[in-house]
Write a protein that holds these residues in place. Structure first.
Motif, PDB file in Angstrom:
ATOM      1  N   ALA A  67       0.818  -1.215   0.000  1.00  0.00           N
ATOM      2  CA  ALA A  67       0.000   0.000   0.000  1.00  0.00           C
ATOM      3  C   ALA A  67       0.854   1.267   0.000  1.00  0.00           C
ATOM      4  O   ALA A  67       0.380   2.342  -0.372  1.00  0.00           O
ATOM      5  CB  ALA A  67      -0.934   0.003   1.197  1.00  0.00           C
ATOM      6  N   LEU A  68       2.113   1.158   0.401  1.00  0.00           N
ATOM      7  CA  LEU A  68       2.995   2.331   0.459  1.00  0.00           C
ATOM      8  C   LEU A  68       3.617   2.676  -0.890  1.00  0.00           C
ATOM      9  O   LEU A  68       4.047   3.809  -1.105  1.00  0.00           O
ATOM     10  CB  LEU A  68       4.128   2.091   1.468  1.00  0.00           C
ATOM     11  N   VAL A  69       3.704   1.707  -1.799  1.00  0.00           N
ATOM     12  CA  VAL A  69       4.384   1.925  -3.083  1.00  0.00           C
ATOM     13  C   VAL A  69       3.724   3.068  -3.851  1.00  0.00           C
ATOM     14  O   VAL A  69       2.509   3.120  -4.020  1.00  0.00           O
ATOM     15  CB  VAL A  69       4.398   0.632  -3.923  1.00  0.00           C
ATOM     16  N   GLY A  70       4.556   4.005  -4.284  1.00  0.00           N
ATOM     17  CA  GLY A  70       4.086   5.174  -5.032  1.00  0.00           C
ATOM     18  C   GLY A  70       3.767   6.378  -4.180  1.00  0.00           C
ATOM     19  O   GLY A  70       3.559   7.471  -4.687  1.00  0.00           O
ATOM     20  N   GLY A  71       3.752   6.202  -2.869  1.00  0.00           N
ATOM     21  CA  GLY A  71       3.400   7.307  -1.975  1.00  0.00           C
ATOM     22  C   GLY A  71       4.620   7.935  -1.335  1.00  0.00           C
ATOM     23  O   GLY A  71       5.675   7.322  -1.219  1.00  0.00           O
ATOM     24  N   PRO A  72       4.486   9.180  -0.876  1.00  0.00           N
ATOM     25  CA  PRO A  72       5.594   9.868  -0.225  1.00  0.00           C
ATOM     26  C   PRO A  72       5.725   9.464   1.243  1.00  0.00           C
ATOM     27  O   PRO A  72       4.733   9.099   1.884  1.00  0.00           O
ATOM     28  CB  PRO A  72       5.203  11.340  -0.339  1.00  0.00           C
ATOM     29  N   LEU A  73       6.941   9.540   1.752  1.00  0.00           N
ATOM     30  CA  LEU A  73       7.211   9.307   3.166  1.00  0.00           C
ATOM     31  C   LEU A  73       7.938  10.513   3.736  1.00  0.00           C
ATOM     32  O   LEU A  73       8.661  11.198   3.014  1.00  0.00           O
ATOM     33  CB  LEU A  73       8.063   8.047   3.367  1.00  0.00           C
ATOM     34  N   TYR A  74       7.765  10.730   5.044  1.00  0.00           N
ATOM     35  CA  TYR A  74       8.364  11.881   5.721  1.00  0.00           C
ATOM     36  C   TYR A  74       9.030  11.430   7.011  1.00  0.00           C
ATOM     37  O   TYR A  74       8.539  10.523   7.685  1.00  0.00           O
ATOM     38  CB  TYR A  74       7.288  12.922   6.043  1.00  0.00           C
TER      39      TYR A  74
END
Length: 76
Positions: A67-74
């Motif tokens: 579910a994290l693939v393609g999304g930004p992380l901080y």
């Protein structure tokens, strides 16, 4: 809070994010959240080219890596 990068893939139970060009990578051990500020995990490695590194994040319990693939992380 600063941007870690965008998750490009998962490997070996880790989320691999590509860092932003020109920004310093987060410290190993830094907490990581997604754009809704939900806890995702911790930075366990920084590798690759210095000006555009990859960041390996070990997920917190209950986090779905696909579910994290393609999304930004901080980093917090």
């Amino acid at each position: 809070m600063r941007r870690v990068g965008t998750v490009v893939r998962t490997a070996g139970g880790l989320a691999i994010a590509r860092g932003s060009v020109g920004e310093d990578p987060p410290d190993i051990g830094a907490g990581v959240v997604d754009e809704s500020l939900s806890r995702v995990g911790r930075v366990v490695d920084v590798f690759g080219p210095v000006d555009h590194p990859y960041v390996a994040v070990t997920p917190a319990s209950g986090v779905s890596l696909p579910a994290l693939v393609g999304g930004p992380l901080y980093a917090r």
